[in-house]
Design an enzyme around this catalytic site. Structure first.
Site, PDB file in Angstrom:
ATOM      1  CG  HIS A   1      -1.961  -1.058   1.216  1.00 28.27           C
ATOM      2  ND1 HIS A   1      -2.770  -1.332   0.142  1.00 28.27           N
ATOM      3  CD2 HIS A   1      -2.293  -1.972   2.181  1.00 28.27           C
ATOM      4  CE1 HIS A   1      -3.565  -2.366   0.434  1.00 28.27           C
ATOM      5  NE2 HIS A   1      -3.286  -2.768   1.662  1.00 28.27           N
TER       6      HIS A   1
ATOM      7  CG  ASP B   1      -3.056  -8.440   0.716  1.00 29.86           C
ATOM      8  OD1 ASP B   1      -2.293  -8.788   1.635  1.00 29.86           O
ATOM      9  OD2 ASP B   1      -4.102  -7.769   0.910  1.00 29.86           O
TER      10      ASP B   1
ATOM     11  CG  HIS C   1      -6.711  -5.362   1.854  1.00 29.41           C
ATOM     12  ND1 HIS C   1      -6.217  -6.354   2.690  1.00 29.41           N
ATOM     13  CD2 HIS C   1      -7.822  -4.866   2.439  1.00 29.41           C
ATOM     14  CE1 HIS C   1      -7.007  -6.436   3.756  1.00 29.41           C
ATOM     15  NE2 HIS C   1      -7.991  -5.555   3.626  1.00 29.41           N
TER      16      HIS C   1
ATOM     17  CG  ASP D   1      -5.047 -10.270   3.338  1.00 31.33           C
ATOM     18  OD1 ASP D   1      -4.803 -10.750   2.210  1.00 31.33           O
ATOM     19  OD2 ASP D   1      -4.847  -9.063   3.620  1.00 31.33           O
TER      20      ASP D   1
HETATM   21 ZN   LIG Z   1      -4.382  -7.318   2.759  1.00 30.01          ZN
END
Ligand SMILES: [Zn+2]
Length: 201
Positions: A19, A55, A57, A144
């Site tokens: 991120h 991931d 996200h 995740d």
């Molecule tokens: Zn994540």
């Protein structure tokens, strides 16, 4: 390790990195390790580098860093940002800009996605990677997407991670993995071990 000829490498990086943008820390991330690795390998002679992010996200930082470049392809499989954080990026119409058009691929999946949906999307991403023909594949390894992960909205099982690793491991070249998300649950270590065993060259 990859630069010196190893076929597989794994970095247990904490906190995660995908991120982090060029000028913004976000989502627990301060330094974007996978982007730093891609740039380092480019400086050491790799002409084309691909990054696959699995991931749950969206890897917004990695996308932002290479969005205008055709030498580093970025592919991300993640939960649909219309219905899951991080909301502001990760949509399918984000394809790169300028010279980078066509070198960014987002594959958002709806909440509830299971092993088959997850692995199918990774297969689509890997076809894009193979067509690109990179010297090296870098993987942002989030765990995740696991069904019991406290942040997950997917239904991916331990066997799903094994299948994902087999799909990614079919790449005919070196593969480096950097740990991204993956939050406390009793199977977290099992999922990592299953993934690493299945991607072994
Ligand atoms: Zn994540």
């Amino acid at each position: 390790m990859i630069a010196s000829g190893e076929r597989r490498a794994y970095g247990l990086c904490r906190p995660p990195g995908h991120h982090a943008c060029t000028d913004m820390a976000w989502g627990f991330c301060y330094l974007n390790y996978i982007a730093t690795l891609a740039e380092s390998l480019r400086m050491q002679g790799a002409e084309h580098v691909a990054i696959l992010d699995i991931d749950i996200h969206h890897g917004n930082g990695t996308q932002q860093i290479f969005y205008y470049r055709p030498d580093v392809m970025t592919v991300s499989v993640h939960a649909d940002p219309d219905r899951f954080p991080i909301f502001f990026s990760g949509y399918a119409d984000e394809v790169g800009s300028g010279a980078g058009v066509g070198f960014n691929l987002n594959l958002p999946l709806k909440p509830g996605s299971d092993d088959s949906a997850f692995v199918d999307a990774i297969s689509v991403g890997m076809r894009k990677v193979r067509d690109f023909g990179p010297d090296v594949l870098l993987v942002s390894l989030g765990l995740d997407a696991y069904r019991a992960d406290p942040l997950s909205v997917f239904e991916v099982s331990t066997n799903g991670f094994r299948r994902a690793a087999e799909t990614i491991g079919s790449f005919d070249g070196p593969v480096a993995l950097s740990q991204e998300g993956g939050y406390p649950c009793s199977e977290l270590g099992d999922n990592l071990v299953a993934f690493l065993a299945a991607i072994d060259d």
